[in-house]
Design a protein around this motif. Structure first.
Motif, short mmCIF file in Angstrom:
data_model
loop_
_atom_site.label_atom_id
_atom_site.label_comp_id
_atom_site.label_asym_id
_atom_site.label_seq_id
_atom_site.Cartn_x
_atom_site.Cartn_y
_atom_site.Cartn_z
N VAL A 1 43.39 23.19 18.78
CA VAL A 1 41.77 23.77 18.44
C VAL A 1 40.98 23.24 16.88
CG1 VAL A 1 41.51 26.42 17.88
CG2 VAL A 1 42.76 26.00 19.11
N VAL A 2 42.50 22.80 16.23
CA VAL A 2 41.91 22.48 15.08
C VAL A 2 41.34 21.53 14.89
CG1 VAL A 2 43.01 23.78 13.79
CG2 VAL A 2 43.86 20.69 14.47
N ALA A 3 41.50 20.35 16.62
CA ALA A 3 41.25 18.84 16.58
C ALA A 3 39.03 19.57 17.20
CB ALA A 3 41.67 18.19 17.22
N SER A 4 39.29 20.10 18.10
CA SER A 4 38.09 20.70 18.94
C SER A 4 37.26 20.93 17.28
CB SER A 4 38.02 21.37 19.57
OG SER A 4 37.30 22.16 20.54
N PHE A 5 37.92 21.88 16.41
CA PHE A 5 36.42 21.80 15.46
C PHE A 5 36.47 21.14 14.57
CE2 PHE A 5 36.10 24.43 11.73
CZ PHE A 5 35.06 25.60 12.22
N LEU A 6 37.17 19.95 14.50
CA LEU A 6 36.30 19.41 13.37
C LEU A 6 35.77 18.12 13.84
CD1 LEU A 6 36.96 17.89 10.67
CD2 LEU A 6 38.63 16.39 12.52
N VAL A 7 36.03 18.24 15.75
CA VAL A 7 34.78 17.47 16.92
C VAL A 7 33.49 17.99 16.71
CG1 VAL A 7 35.13 15.17 17.96
CG2 VAL A 7 36.38 15.41 16.50
N LYS A 8 34.05 18.82 17.06
CA LYS A 8 32.12 19.94 18.32
C LYS A 8 31.97 21.06 17.15
CE LYS A 8 34.85 17.84 22.44
NZ LYS A 8 35.69 18.78 23.31
N ASP A 9 32.90 20.98 16.03
CA ASP A 9 32.08 22.35 15.30
C ASP A 9 31.26 21.79 14.22
OD1 ASP A 9 33.45 23.66 17.30
OD2 ASP A 9 33.06 25.32 16.12
N LEU A 10 32.29 20.63 13.22
CA LEU A 10 32.11 19.53 12.37
C LEU A 10 31.39 19.11 12.37
CD1 LEU A 10 34.66 21.16 10.28
CD2 LEU A 10 32.92 22.59 10.77
N HIS A 11 31.52 18.08 13.50
CA HIS A 11 31.40 16.78 13.64
C HIS A 11 31.44 15.82 13.38
CE1 HIS A 11 27.90 19.45 15.30
NE2 HIS A 11 27.64 20.11 14.66
N VAL A 12 32.27 16.03 12.79
CA VAL A 12 33.13 14.70 12.12
C VAL A 12 34.04 13.82 13.41
CG1 VAL A 12 34.94 14.35 10.64
CG2 VAL A 12 33.69 16.30 10.09
N ARG A 13 34.05 12.57 12.95
CA ARG A 13 34.60 11.48 14.12
C ARG A 13 35.94 11.95 13.93
NH1 ARG A 13 30.90 8.71 11.01
NH2 ARG A 13 29.71 7.23 12.68
N TRP A 14 36.61 11.81 15.59
CA TRP A 14 38.07 12.15 15.67
C TRP A 14 38.19 11.08 14.40
CZ3 TRP A 14 41.21 8.01 17.36
CH2 TRP A 14 40.52 6.80 17.99
N GLN A 15 38.47 9.63 14.24
CA GLN A 15 39.18 8.96 13.91
C GLN A 15 39.40 9.69 11.74
OE1 GLN A 15 36.44 8.46 15.85
NE2 GLN A 15 37.07 6.18 16.34
N ARG A 16 38.50 10.52 12.01
CA ARG A 16 38.77 11.11 10.62
C ARG A 16 39.97 12.04 10.43
NH1 ARG A 16 36.15 6.88 9.62
NH2 ARG A 16 33.58 7.65 8.99
N GLY A 17 40.37 13.02 11.45
CA GLY A 17 41.14 14.41 11.50
C GLY A 17 42.42 12.82 11.72
#
Ligand code: FAD
Length: 452
Positions: free
Chosen positions: A330-346
């Motif tokens: 859930v938190v990974a999806s939120f970062l990538v798809k709600d906050l539009h941050v690249r997965w590598q940062r997360g």
């Protein structure tokens, strides 16, 4: 004859075939090298855990573990020469960095570097399609993995201890001081603790594993990711115990061990997956950049997004160096798809904090959520943080446990505090974005990429 056993991701003496191979060839010098490159990149929680785990291992070895600081391609050949070892034994490291390091050590040694076993049930690269390639999809991999099978466990810790003749009198460097970050409590380290945890899982929660493994409020998973990461328990020990239990729960658990092997196998065949998306899903210009990216990352990492399940997960990470799998998604999806941050940062933030932080599992799971990996969740699947909370934390217990500002809100209402008067949780932030709007933006960008 003397042999070195170089411990790396196998910090145990039971079910350790490489250690037994060393024991079969003579007296054993057990060694751990504190490689400055790995130490620097490990993150404070993992460093502190590693030091505890090495202390536990040293105790099992009666104080004979030799620790040396330095680069393995200098330290291992020097030690081998110092004790006139006939061979150096290791478990295979299949990850890109480890393979490179082991090749350099092998080149620098005058004696053979002997690889036995690996940290996986099946060594990455072994299970292949009829055409000789690595599998790209999990289900056929799992079938082929199961058909390939694995060895029975090597001698357990008591039998292993009896077989080991350890070399005395070799100088050991001190272990560095490494405290966890303030506020973070580490689990107990070492083989004994790992075996106890597995025994507890077998005796209780395993029976409900299929039904309850997605519930972060129940603490119903094994938490073996940490000892598996460090090799304090081998997956084969787990699989051998599961083989005696014919139940859907045992099969589901075996499936999770298969995912672990699958990710290591994908990385073996595609080393670039560590840093690069295996599939491109969005136009490059649709990701957050600069100050926007920084603000999004910092708010997410601090657990102040205003979405209770996301914030609970991020705070569990800061408090335990661990997070439940459902909440990681859930938190990974939120970062990538709600906050539009690249997965590598997360993934980078996770690697800094997770005690089980492990390149194949972390990077490939991030790619799975981001829709960029092999057999990944489709990019258009966007986790709804509220619905996930209502489904998997139905009473709101998990959120209340980790987000003190929401502790006075009873029941499932805790997942939507914005529906309550502000006085219900005055210190909790409003949602930093509107999930519905960001989801729509993500899907638009995805369609745009497909059109190009
Ligand atoms: C974004 C993201 C990042 C992750 N990063 C890591 C990581 O760095 N290290 C790590 O070990 N796991 C990682 N995982 C996988 C998973 O979340 C953890 O392995 C699991 O939560 C560990 O808890 P457990 O031991 O109680 O799991 P259990 O449910 O008890 O599962 C038993 C074992 O199966 C394996 N397993 C379970 N789920 C997965 C999975 N999705 N992928 C691979 N193996 C799995 C683990 O070794 C685990 O210990 C990540 C998942 C996500 C979504």
């Amino acid at each position: 004859m003397t042999a070195l056993h170089w411990f790396r991701r196998d910090l145990r003496i039971g079910d350790n075939p490489a250690l037994m191979a060393a024991a079969d060839s003579g007296d054993v010098l057990p060694v751990f090298v504190l490689d400055p490159d790995l130490w620097e990149s490990a993150g404070t929680p993992r460093r502190a855990y590693l030091v505890s785990s090495l202390r536990a291992l040293d105790e099992q070895l009666g104080g004979h573990l030799v620790v040396r600081h330095g680069r393995p391609d200098a330290v291992i050949p020097a030690l081998a020469a110092e004790v006139e070892a006939e061979a150096v034994h290791i478990a295979t490291d299949a990850a890109p960095t480890g393979r490179g390091r082991d090749r350099r050590v092998e080149d620098a040694l005058d004696v053979p570097l002997i690889r036995t076993g690996s940290p996986y049930a099946v060594t990455p690269g072994r299970v292949r399609t009829g055409g000789g390639e690595g599998y790209k999809v999990f289900t056929p991999f799992r079938r082929a993995w199961q058909d390939h099978g694995w060895h029975s466990p090597a001698p357990d810790q008591h039998a292993a201890r009896r077989r080991l003749q350890l070399v005395d009198g070799v100088r050991s460097d001190d272990l560095p001081r490494a405290e966890p970050p303030e506020g973070l409590t580490l689990p107990e380290a070492g083989e004994e603790a790992a075996l106890d945890r597995w025994a507890q899982m077998l005796a209780g929660p395993l029976a409900q594993y299929k039904a309850e493994r997605d519930r972060p409020d129940l603490d119903s998973t094994s938490r073996l990711s940490v000892p598996l990461k460090w090799g304090e328990i081998h997956p084969r020990t787990i699989l051998a115990d599961l083989a005696h239990r014919r139940s859907v729960a045992a099969d589901t658990f075996r499936g999770q061990i298969a995912w672990r092997d699958f990710h290591a196998d994908v990385l073996f065949h595609s080393p670039s997956a560590r840093d690069t998306s295996l599939t491109t899903v969005l136009p490059e210009d649709s990701w957050a950049e600069g100050a926007d990216e920084r603000h999004a990352l910092e708010t997410w990492a601090a657990g102040r997004t205003g979405y209770p399940l996301v914030d609970a997960g991020m705070r569990q990470l800061l408090a335990e160096g661990w997070m439940h799998n459902r909440v990681r998604m859930v938190v990974a999806s939120f970062l990538v798809k709600d906050l539009h941050v690249r997965w590598q940062r997360g993934a980078e933030h996770f690697m800094a904090w997770l005690v089980d932080g492990d390149v194949p599992q972390n990077q490939l799971n991030w790619q799975w959520v981001a829709g960029t990996g092999r057999d990944a969740a489709p990019y258009f699947r966007v986790f709804n943080p509220v619905r996930q909370g209502l489904t998997y934390d139905p009473e709101g217990r998990y959120v209340r446990r980790w987000v003190p500002e929401l502790r006075d809100i009873p029941g499932k209402a805790v997942h939507e505090p914005w529906k309550l008067p502000e006085s219900a949780a005055p210190d909790y932030p409003a949602p930093m974005v509107d999930h519905a709007a960001e989801r729509a933006a993500t899907l638009d960008a995805y369609q745009e990429h497909r059109r190009r």
